[in-house]
Design a protein around this motif. Sequence first.
Motif, PDB file in Angstrom:
ATOM      1  N   MET A   1       0.836  -1.206   0.000  1.00 57.32           N
ATOM      2  CA  MET A   1       0.000   0.000   0.000  1.00 57.32           C
ATOM      3  C   MET A   1       0.866   1.250   0.000  1.00 57.32           C
ATOM      4  O   MET A   1       2.008   1.237   0.447  1.00 57.32           O
TER       5      MET A   1
ATOM      6  N   ILE B   1      -5.863  -5.397   2.128  1.00 52.27           N
ATOM      7  CA  ILE B   1      -5.453  -4.041   1.760  1.00 52.27           C
ATOM      8  C   ILE B   1      -4.357  -4.084   0.714  1.00 52.27           C
ATOM      9  O   ILE B   1      -4.410  -3.390  -0.314  1.00 52.27           O
TER      10      ILE B   1
ATOM     11  N   VAL C   1      -5.047  -2.922  -3.165  1.00 54.66           N
ATOM     12  CA  VAL C   1      -4.341  -1.760  -3.700  1.00 54.66           C
ATOM     13  C   VAL C   1      -3.496  -2.142  -4.905  1.00 54.66           C
ATOM     14  O   VAL C   1      -3.457  -1.430  -5.914  1.00 54.66           O
TER      15      VAL C   1
ATOM     16  N   THR D   1      -9.617   3.549  -0.696  1.00 55.18           N
ATOM     17  CA  THR D   1      -8.427   3.345  -1.525  1.00 55.18           C
ATOM     18  C   THR D   1      -7.676   4.643  -1.740  1.00 55.18           C
ATOM     19  O   THR D   1      -6.454   4.658  -1.908  1.00 55.18           O
TER      20      THR D   1
ATOM     21  N   ALA E   1      -5.017   4.892   0.639  1.00 59.54           N
ATOM     22  CA  ALA E   1      -4.056   3.791   0.633  1.00 59.54           C
ATOM     23  C   ALA E   1      -3.165   3.767  -0.607  1.00 59.54           C
ATOM     24  O   ALA E   1      -2.303   2.909  -0.719  1.00 59.54           O
TER      25      ALA E   1
END
Length: 505
Positions: free
Chosen positions: A28, A354, A358, A377, A380
Amino acid sequence: MKQMKPGSAALLVILAATLARLVLAAGMGLGIDESYMVAAAHTFQLSYFDHPPISWWMELGIQRLTGLHSPFIVRLPFIAMFAATGGLMYGLTRRLFSPAAGLWAVIGLNISPVFSLAFGTWVLPDGPLDFFLVGAAWALARALGIARPEMEATPDADFWPLAGILIGLAMTSKYNAVLVMAGALLFMLVDARARRALATPGPWVACVLAAVVFSPVVIWNALNGWASFGYQGDRATGFGLHPLRPFAIWGGEALFVAPWIFVPMVALMIGGLRGSDRRARLLAWLGVVPVVLFSVIGLWSSRKILFHWAAPGYLMLFPLLGDWVVRQAGTMRLWIGRAAKGTAALLVAAALFIALQVRFSIVPGFDSMFPPGKSPTLQAIDWTSFRTTLKARGQFDQPGLALAALRWFDAGKIAYAVGPSMRMTVFEGDPHEFGVVTPPQSLIGENILIAAMPGSVAAIETRYAPRFRSITVEPPIDIVHDGHVLLRIPMLLGHHLMSWPGARR
């Protein structure tokens, strides 16, 4: 099969958790606070606007060492330091209670969401704060001769200087370290044997060393109008009666720490304050001030109280939690084991989701589920499409062109994406470190590309037109991820900044 020793098991937990953090760090982009920290300052200073300097020095140091500033690289020192914090936590708990308690303290630390995911991975001042606080607690226990009964420990004055240095480093990481140290002083006042130490040079030597280590922060503030002290102190100001807010604060802290950890921790802290066990009393006093203070402030302050501010207090309670788990048996011990495994699995799943979402958008259309500008998002990912657009328009290398945002957190995301080749300032609200590094008045005579959000673009244009010779509307810049526009940033171009409040005319 031979059962693994607690120390080996604790090391295995630390290594496994570190591996999970490395995956998350690689998967991320930098979050809002991380982007701001990396982008706002590019030089080593005695201190900085928001926080003392150690976390800033860490990310600047790894950039200088590697020549890189990718999310994975700048997070590496923080991940490594949290792994070391786990080792210190094991050592502290083993000394005070038992190796088995040390293992459970390490498990609790590494499955508590706010400590494991946030402080253990991200570029935040809380990572070094935790490391130095646990180290200071260990040195303090050695200096005061506090340990489990079978060790027959005696006070060791040689550890007072180390305690002072570690306290100073904790305060040079984040200001709320002083709240834990206030608890240490209260413990020494209420504990008869510890009170005798106040008549010896050791504690006072520790105070002097802590002050010397912290002195760069004081010097920076003195040279900058006490800006940082004023900013942090202002968070407790504003008056209004909010009788239910402490309950909301406790609820948020419980979610951040993990409810099944939070509840026994609070009970153990209260028991430690009331009981006669010096080990529990020391830890309870180290934890109680930050745990209680922010809830009390929430009663009257109109400012927002962030749930992680009290985290240093809960950090001091993990050894008590580890000892409590070891003392459980039967159904309760089984329930605790299941809760720990479930929490660990949930954290690993969240970290993997996550990272994979991403990087690879494993849930198609995920971002379209949210209104424009509201997709998680957006926080991130790095806003690299902003830099790409500037390059395509020929504005990236344009001499005398600077950037401005209306909010410090937008400035952080944009400045990190663009890099240090373009100066960034903040026009409205509290500019934080951007106001120190690049105040708007330092850009008099230059053209400034303005990220005109939030609010009406026409109103923003009208508001700033008197500051420039002319101002024009530019095409917006889209923040794109996996082919989807997550945010459209309206842009204005101010030609030749003529004046700014406080600037020389």
